[in-house]
Design an enzyme around this catalytic site. Structure first.
Site, PDB file in Angstrom:
ATOM      1  N   LYS A 155      -7.899  -4.963 -10.502  1.00 18.91           N
ATOM      2  CA  LYS A 155      -6.854  -3.943 -10.667  1.00 18.91           C
ATOM      3  C   LYS A 155      -6.096  -4.185 -11.976  1.00 18.91           C
ATOM      4  O   LYS A 155      -5.838  -5.337 -12.347  1.00 18.91           O
ATOM      5  CB  LYS A 155      -5.903  -4.033  -9.469  1.00 18.91           C
ATOM      6  CG  LYS A 155      -4.862  -2.932  -9.385  1.00 18.91           C
ATOM      7  CD  LYS A 155      -4.073  -3.063  -8.077  1.00 18.91           C
ATOM      8  CE  LYS A 155      -3.020  -1.985  -7.923  1.00 18.91           C
ATOM      9  NZ  LYS A 155      -2.271  -2.091  -6.661  1.00 18.91           N
ATOM     10  N   SER A 230      -2.041   2.044  -3.782  1.00 13.25           N
ATOM     11  CA  SER A 230      -2.191   2.198  -5.202  1.00 13.25           C
ATOM     12  C   SER A 230      -3.451   1.572  -5.788  1.00 13.25           C
ATOM     13  O   SER A 230      -3.827   1.887  -6.919  1.00 13.25           O
ATOM     14  CB  SER A 230      -0.974   1.578  -5.896  1.00 13.25           C
ATOM     15  OG  SER A 230      -0.917   0.176  -5.648  1.00 13.25           O
ATOM     16  N   SER A 254      -0.963  -1.315  -0.316  1.00 14.13           N
ATOM     17  CA  SER A 254      -1.832  -0.823  -1.391  1.00 14.13           C
ATOM     18  C   SER A 254      -3.229  -1.424  -1.468  1.00 14.13           C
ATOM     19  O   SER A 254      -4.034  -0.957  -2.270  1.00 14.13           O
ATOM     20  CB  SER A 254      -1.157  -1.032  -2.743  1.00 14.13           C
ATOM     21  OG  SER A 254      -0.297   0.046  -2.981  1.00 14.13           O
TER      22      SER A 254
HETATM   23  N1  GLN Z   1       2.232   3.074  -1.321  1.00 16.22           N
HETATM   24  C1  GLN Z   1       3.302   2.127  -1.239  1.00 16.22           C
HETATM   25  C2  GLN Z   1       4.311   2.415  -2.324  1.00 16.22           C
HETATM   26  O1  GLN Z   1       4.121   3.337  -3.008  1.00 16.22           O
HETATM   27  C3  GLN Z   1       2.754   0.742  -1.347  1.00 16.22           C
HETATM   28  C4  GLN Z   1       2.531   0.319  -2.727  1.00 16.22           C
HETATM   29  C5  GLN Z   1       1.911  -1.010  -2.842  1.00 16.22           C
HETATM   30  O2  GLN Z   1       1.573  -1.655  -1.856  1.00 16.22           O
HETATM   31  N2  GLN Z   1       1.810  -1.463  -4.067  1.00 16.22           N
HETATM   32  O3  GLN Z   1       5.272   1.745  -2.483  1.00 16.22           O
END
Ligand code: GLN
Length: 572
Positions: A155, A230, A254
């Site tokens: 990532k 994400s 995420s």
């Molecule tokens: N989707 C969640 C957010 O937007 C989790 C993000 C993540 O785990 N980095 O905060």
């Protein structure tokens, strides 16, 4: 409670972000709704509860200043245990020399070339370097290296020396880290071949990968749909067989949510299990790096390679990480699995609920004992998550000011330069988060929002402690829906936030959790189920996950032409 234009202007100044008139008009009502949403926490009685900023019990430590000699590489390798059962099936072929690393990496790069044009999982691919690394590995031989010859994607919020790391943001465009994150060093030492950096929601904020400043990644199962986020690029790369495994990061779901939506396995370890050194910070008390892979055992192998104490991250767990191989075959046998007593009433799509209930009913067949448990409320978890994560983010992201990294706007004064750089460099979602985080930390609101959420964090942690005295694992869905259409939720931040309604709890309490692909929706899109284990109990988690994997037989049933694990090379 009204959130006026004046309130927004005040926040812009506090957060040093200048909004255009157009984005002001769009963001104000959205922020008003989000504040309304997180305000639901006020209804929770937290009298007498101590607030909690962090799940670990850390002490400030000063590292010894002495230069330490390191062991010669050969000595380290000589001391490494010879692994008889490396999980990646492909290693059996390497060992027998039936196939070379160069051949495998080429195969992945060829497939990447065919599929990447429409999936767009990668922000950057390094074909030449990957082939060079592969050739070097072929010359060296496998030795005891656990990830030898495994083509892996990373990532783009994980620092790679000499290679741009953008975090999906314009504000980091042009930033080239002068060092490798600890996980990258460990992957390389374990013999992995890093083939590229994957797309992500900007600063890991989002659940669909659509918040990337650079491109939108498609779900390989159906390219009109989102892969989740994400870590959407990392999940899509594995799902499309453009990497054998990948690294993602999980702050509120995420890794697990995109794994669920893309039909692959995603694991987040106990907080502190994996070093965050070199991970671009979103919310430091919640962030963890973890693997995404095609199956549970591959995930375990990557986790073992990256886990463990790191002097450069004082929040890493000092004890050696657990062995995830020994005993994994026992699966669910003998485990006590808690099923949330109110799960049936949770809002989720019918096929997700059906699989969750069928799994709970099928536990006994796998030798596990299911029991109904009271899970800390999922509604208060998600509201407190969006307060805590964004408060920490507003502080972490203060460093992007046009001085230290990437983008800089030209302006007459320093303050204007900060505000304009941040206004131009961050996308809308990141601005919403910074503004919200600044709001909940600002004088007059701190106690009502941030301190309250910290108290709720203590309550959630205590709730889990009690739960895990009576069971080994908790079973619940990963996400309330299967993949949604690209564009479907972009205009509605709260709908997007609710994708994480089942995942944020594990981050708030710092617990290890995994998503395992379980079945398909009527539209043919994957649905994942989640297991959460107690603090430090990754070995039990992986056993349970393997049990679920055997129960669902997802790859055997739904992934056409998947390669066979051991022995033969499958067809594509
Ligand atoms: N989707 C969640 C957010 O937007 C989790 C993000 C993540 O785990 N980095 O905060």
């Amino acid at each position: 409670m009204a959130f006026t234009e004046k309130d927004l202007e005040h926040l812009e100044r506090l957060a040093r972000v200048r909004l255009s008139a157009e984005s002001r008009e769009k963001l104000r009502p959205q922020l008003e709704r989000i504040i309304e949403f997180v305000r639901t926490l006020q209804a929770t009685d937290t009298t007498g509860v101590e607030p909690r900023a962090h799940v670990g019990h850390f002490e400030a430590v000063l590292r010894p200043d002495a230069v330490k000699p390191c062991l010669p590489r050969e000595d380290v390798l000589a001391a490494a245990p010879e692994r008889r059962d490396g999980f990646f099936g492909i290693q059996e072929l390497y060992r027998k020399r039936e196939i070379s690393v160069v051949e495998v990496v080429r195969e992945y790069l060829d497939r990447l070339e065919r599929r990447e044009g429409t999936v767009k999982a990668y922000l950057r691919v390094f074909p030449e370097e990957a082939i060079q690394d592969a050739a070097r590995l072929d010359a060296e031989g496998i030795g005891g290296r656990a990830l030898f010859g495994v083509p892996l994607a990373v990532k783009d919020n994980i620092c790679t020396k000499g290679i741009p790391t953008t975090c999906g943001s314009k504000i980091l465009a042009g930033y080239i880290p002068p060092y490798d994150a600890t996980v990258i060093e460990r992957l390389k030492a374990a013999g992995a071949v890093i083939i590229g950096k994957t797309n992500m929601d900007e600063f890991a904020m989002g659940s669909s990968c659509e918040n990337s400043a650079f491109q939108v990644t498609a779900n390989p199962w159906n390219e009109a749909y989102a892969p989740g986020g994400s870590s959407g690029g990392s999940a899509a790369a594995v799902a499309a067989d453009m990497a054998l495994a990948s690294l993602g990061s999980d702050t509120g779901g995420s890794i697990r949510q995109p794994a669920s939506l893309s039909g692959v396995v995603g694991l987040k370890g106990t907080y502190g299990r994996v070093s965050r050194y070199g991970l671009v910070a979103f919310a430091s008390s919640l962030d963890q790096i973890g693997p995404i892979a095609r199956d549970v055992r591959d995930c375990a192998a990557v986790m073992e390679a990256i886990a463990g104490h790191d002097e450069r991250d004082a929040t890493t767990i000092p004890e050696p990480p657990p062995d995830l191989h020994t005993g994994i075959e026992k699966g669910l046998e003998g485990l006590r699995v808690g099923v949330p007593s109110d799960m049936e009433s949770w809002e989720m799509e019918t096929p997700v609920k059906e699989i969750a209930l069928a799994t709970a009913a099928g536990l006994a067949r796998e030798g596990a004992s299911g029991r109904s448990v009271a899970l800390p409320s999922i509604d208060i978890s998600i509201a407190s998550y969006y307060i805590l994560a964004n408060a920490e983010a507003s502080s972490n992201l203060a460093r992007y000011d046009g001085v230290k990294y990437g983008l800089r706007s030209t302006s007459d004064s320093l303050i204007d330069m900060y505000e304009e750089t941040r206004g131009e460099g961050f996308g809308d979602e990141v601005k919403r988060r910074i503004l919200l985080g600044t709001y909940v930390l600002s004088s007059g609101y701190y106690d009502a929002y941030y301190a309250k959420a910290q108290q709720v964090r203590s309550m959630i942690c205590a709730g889990f402690d009690e739960l895990f005295s009576a069971c080994d694992l908790i079973l619940l869905p990963t996400s309330p829906t299967s993949a949604f259409r690209l564009g479907e939720k972009v205009a509605d931040p709260i709908a997007m936030y609710l994708s994480d309604v089942f995942t944020t709890q594990a981050n708030i309490a710092g617990l290890p959790a995994i998503s395992v692909p379980a079945g398909l929706s009527p539209e043919g899109l994957p649905i994942g189920m989640q297991l959460i284990a107690g603090w430090g109990q990754e070995a039990t988690l992986m056993r349970g996950a393997l049990g679920l994997e055997r129960m669902y037989m997802f790859r055997e049933r739904h992934v056409r032409g998947s390669r066979e694990r051991n022995g033969r090379r499958g067809t594509e």
